[in-house]
Design a protein around this motif. Structure first.
Motif, mmCIF file in Angstrom:
data_model
loop_
_atom_site.group_PDB
_atom_site.id
_atom_site.type_symbol
_atom_site.label_atom_id
_atom_site.label_comp_id
_atom_site.label_asym_id
_atom_site.label_seq_id
_atom_site.Cartn_x
_atom_site.Cartn_y
_atom_site.Cartn_z
ATOM 1 N N ALA A 91 -15.329 51.572 26.202
ATOM 2 C CA ALA A 91 -14.183 51.693 25.100
ATOM 3 C C ALA A 91 -13.699 53.098 24.925
ATOM 4 O O ALA A 91 -12.394 53.229 24.453
ATOM 5 N N ALA A 92 -14.326 54.154 24.959
ATOM 6 C CA ALA A 92 -13.421 55.386 25.014
ATOM 7 C C ALA A 92 -12.549 55.566 25.943
ATOM 8 O O ALA A 92 -11.390 56.164 25.634
ATOM 9 N N GLY A 93 -12.676 54.939 27.137
ATOM 10 C CA GLY A 93 -11.708 55.118 28.265
ATOM 11 C C GLY A 93 -10.279 54.254 27.674
ATOM 12 O O GLY A 93 -9.187 54.423 28.015
ATOM 13 N N LEU A 94 -10.774 53.035 27.070
ATOM 14 C CA LEU A 94 -9.529 52.030 26.467
ATOM 15 C C LEU A 94 -8.668 52.866 25.500
ATOM 16 O O LEU A 94 -7.631 53.026 25.622
ATOM 17 N N GLU A 95 -9.613 53.738 24.667
ATOM 18 C CA GLU A 95 -8.718 54.491 23.674
ATOM 19 C C GLU A 95 -7.852 55.623 24.397
ATOM 20 O O GLU A 95 -6.791 55.621 24.112
ATOM 21 N N GLY A 96 -8.504 56.110 25.377
ATOM 22 C CA GLY A 96 -7.883 57.183 26.005
ATOM 23 C C GLY A 96 -6.654 56.604 26.955
ATOM 24 O O GLY A 96 -5.589 57.346 26.545
ATOM 25 N N SER A 97 -6.571 55.515 27.273
ATOM 26 C CA SER A 97 -5.471 54.785 27.802
ATOM 27 C C SER A 97 -4.417 54.475 26.904
ATOM 28 O O SER A 97 -3.068 54.862 26.797
ATOM 29 N N ARG A 98 -4.651 53.784 25.593
ATOM 30 C CA ARG A 98 -3.822 53.687 24.408
ATOM 31 C C ARG A 98 -3.002 54.792 24.187
ATOM 32 O O ARG A 98 -1.908 54.869 23.734
ATOM 33 N N HIS A 99 -3.859 55.950 23.998
ATOM 34 C CA HIS A 99 -3.136 57.337 23.457
ATOM 35 C C HIS A 99 -2.612 57.927 24.564
ATOM 36 O O HIS A 99 -1.319 58.446 24.094
ATOM 37 N N LEU A 100 -2.722 57.849 25.700
ATOM 38 C CA LEU A 100 -1.619 58.254 26.709
ATOM 39 C C LEU A 100 -0.390 57.584 26.686
ATOM 40 O O LEU A 100 0.792 58.180 26.794
ATOM 41 N N LEU A 101 -0.515 56.207 26.434
ATOM 42 C CA LEU A 101 0.770 55.342 26.431
ATOM 43 C C LEU A 101 1.539 55.697 25.036
ATOM 44 O O LEU A 101 3.006 55.682 25.235
ATOM 45 N N ARG A 102 0.927 55.927 24.046
ATOM 46 C CA ARG A 102 1.507 56.371 22.717
ATOM 47 C C ARG A 102 2.321 57.688 22.867
ATOM 48 O O ARG A 102 3.385 57.729 22.278
ATOM 49 N N LEU A 103 1.624 58.574 23.618
ATOM 50 C CA LEU A 103 2.299 60.063 24.070
ATOM 51 C C LEU A 103 3.728 59.831 24.569
ATOM 52 O O LEU A 103 4.537 60.654 24.208
ATOM 53 N N VAL A 104 3.722 58.960 25.534
ATOM 54 C CA VAL A 104 4.940 58.931 26.188
ATOM 55 C C VAL A 104 5.994 57.887 25.869
ATOM 56 O O VAL A 104 6.977 57.740 26.271
ATOM 57 N N GLY A 105 5.494 57.219 24.583
ATOM 58 C CA GLY A 105 6.646 56.506 24.103
ATOM 59 C C GLY A 105 7.640 57.116 23.338
ATOM 60 O O GLY A 105 7.470 58.202 23.046
ATOM 61 N N ASN A 106 8.730 56.446 23.234
ATOM 62 C CA ASN A 106 9.884 57.241 22.355
ATOM 63 C C ASN A 106 10.324 58.481 22.911
ATOM 64 O O ASN A 106 10.977 59.264 21.992
ATOM 65 N N LEU A 107 10.485 58.590 24.275
ATOM 66 C CA LEU A 107 10.797 60.042 24.743
ATOM 67 C C LEU A 107 12.392 59.754 25.036
ATOM 68 O O LEU A 107 12.994 58.639 25.239
ATOM 69 N N THR A 108 13.043 60.831 25.294
ATOM 70 C CA THR A 108 14.647 60.753 25.677
ATOM 71 C C THR A 108 14.548 61.558 27.232
ATOM 72 O O THR A 108 13.771 62.091 27.846
ATOM 73 N N GLU A 109 15.960 61.469 27.616
ATOM 74 C CA GLU A 109 16.406 61.942 29.094
ATOM 75 C C GLU A 109 16.071 63.416 28.977
ATOM 76 O O GLU A 109 16.102 64.135 30.320
ATOM 77 N N ASN A 110 15.994 64.147 27.768
ATOM 78 C CA ASN A 110 15.797 65.508 27.643
ATOM 79 C C ASN A 110 14.395 66.172 27.869
ATOM 80 O O ASN A 110 14.093 67.080 27.844
ATOM 81 N N ASP A 111 13.444 65.154 27.710
ATOM 82 C CA ASP A 111 11.856 65.282 27.554
ATOM 83 C C ASP A 111 11.573 65.380 28.837
ATOM 84 O O ASP A 111 11.967 64.645 29.951
#
Length: 421
Positions: A91-111
């Motif tokens: 389950a810790a890995g599952l939360e890790g995956s979710r966290h990484l996906l949250r980190l890369v959400g809503n970025l722009t072409e300047n990021d």
């Protein structure tokens, strides 16, 4: 030839690991700073050390997180280090995956997204698609580990049963630019196969995944099979416009580490040949082949003249038949080799995983020589029976010949060395 095998082999291991040390190699592969934010994500058994090295070398603001195996963390200031289970997800890995996906959400072409990827991330980043539960992904992983399938085949299945692998993490980061820094533990160094390529797509299809299931007789959960038969399992293709402008940089590999080990051996006066950096197959069969070459050298001075050191890399497999014992692919390789060189003097061998762990125990590998099986029998053990039971760890533990350096902070697959004196 006067050389003490164990210290000699240990020096080669240290040299091979140093050639893949993130602190040494990461600074040479830094991308240009972006106009916007810098987000670091990553996964693997050396991901924490890669994160530590990156943030020390990076001249600018950054944030992010990486997922590594329990006990493999490293101190960082700006990149969070999350720990999870390996080789079976939790389950810790599952939360890790979710966290990484949250980190890369809503970025722009300047990021900019910097992905730090090394071996082990396939298990550390469970992310089952709709219709599958974590328990299903765990069952898939257990079936793959026991199948004897090569890593390329296993990761073809894994990427089609995930919402983060097979380039999906990079796709989620669009329109940000993604630069992947990859420490390769894959024979042939295909970056799309390292940790099932969360930021690097490849052309393999779900039909390819189904072919693997059939070829290896995999017994997968019903939910996994339903998903593989649906279009929802299709992974992004390399020509997907979301990947345009992304970069992939192999920063360390088995080939480079083998070359470093060979140079160290030559410096110590030992003629060295590299057989291959991409050997795959059943560990016991690879052991027999290495033993056959060693015997030919020892008895006939061909195809190489004594003294000579033979090095090889890559990733072998162990197909578990029945109830398996304790061991890993490197100790299984060595026990098989020891049986095949039984009594032929002057042959010493070593095999270890460069990440510091071979299988599920705390050792990286072991040492063997032409007296290994003789010494086992003297202790009342049957080496053939131990090999048949996949209990090679117990064999080398009984002899006191295990090699346990602890986590190394990197992972460029296995180092095998056979010395014929």
């Amino acid at each position: 030839m006067t050389i003490s095998p164990e210290p000699f082999f240990e020096s080669l291991f240290r040299t091979a690991v140093a050639a893949a040390d993130p602190q040494r190699i990461i600074p040479a592969f830094l991308p240009e700073r972006p106009k916007g934010r810098t987000i670091v994500v990553g996964a693997g058994k050396g991901a924490a050390q890669m994160a530590q090295a990156f943030e020390e070398a990076w001249d600018g603001p950054l944030e992010g997180a990486v997922v590594t195996r329990y006990g493999y963390g490293a101190p960082t200031k700006r990149i969070a280090v999350m720990e999870a289970a390996h080789p079976v997800p939790d389950a810790a890995g599952l939360e890790g995956s979710r966290h990484l996906l949250r980190l890369v959400g809503n970025l722009t072409e300047n990021d900019l997204v910097v992905a730090l990827i090394c071996g082990g991330g396939s298990a550390l980043l469970p992310s089952p698609p709709p219709g599958m539960a974590l328990e299903d992904e765990i069952a898939v992983n257990e079936a793959l580990l026991a199948s004897g399938a090569p890593i390329s085949a296993m990761n073809t299945v894994r990427k089609h049963l995930s919402t983060i692998k097979g380039g999906r993490l990079a796709a989620a980061a669009h329109p940000a630019r993604v630069v992947s820094l990859v420490v390769s533990d894959i024979p042939g160094d295909d970056p799309a196969l390292v940790s099932s390529g969360p930021t690097v797509p490849n052309p393999a299809t779900r039909q390819d995944a189904l072919a693997v299931v059939k070829a290896y007789g995999l017994r997968l959960p019903a939910a996994a099979l339903r998903h593989l038969h649906s279009q929802a399992a299709d992974a992004p293709k390399p020509d997907d416009p979301r990947f345009a402008g992304n970069e992939v940089r192999i920063v360390a590999s088995a080939a480079r580490s083998l070359e470093a080990a060979a140079a160290e051996a030559e410096k110590q006066g030992v003629k060295t040949v590299i057989l291959s950096d991409a050997i795959e197959g059943e560990a016991r069969e690879v052991g027999r082949v290495h033993a056959a070459i060693a015997r030919e050298v020892a008895l006939r001075d061909r195809p190489f003249q004594r003294p000579v050191l033979m090095l090889s890399g890559g990733e072998t497999t162990v197909t578990i038949r029945g109830k398996g014992g304790r061991g890993g692919r490197n100790t299984e390789f060595l026990l098989s080799l020891a049986l095949a060189i039984d009594g032929v003097p002057g042959i010493d061998a070593f095999a270890a995983d460069t990440d510091g762990i071979d299988g599920s125990e705390s050792n990286a590998g072991a040492f063997a020589d032409y007296t290994t099986t003789l010494r086992l029998r003297a202790l009342g053990h049957d080496p053939k029976a131990l090999l048949a039971a996949h209990d090679s760890w117990s064999a080398f533990r009984a002899l006191g010949d295990l090699f346990a350096p602890g986590p190394t902070g990197t992972n460029v697959n296995d180092l095998r060395a056979v010395l014929v004196r």
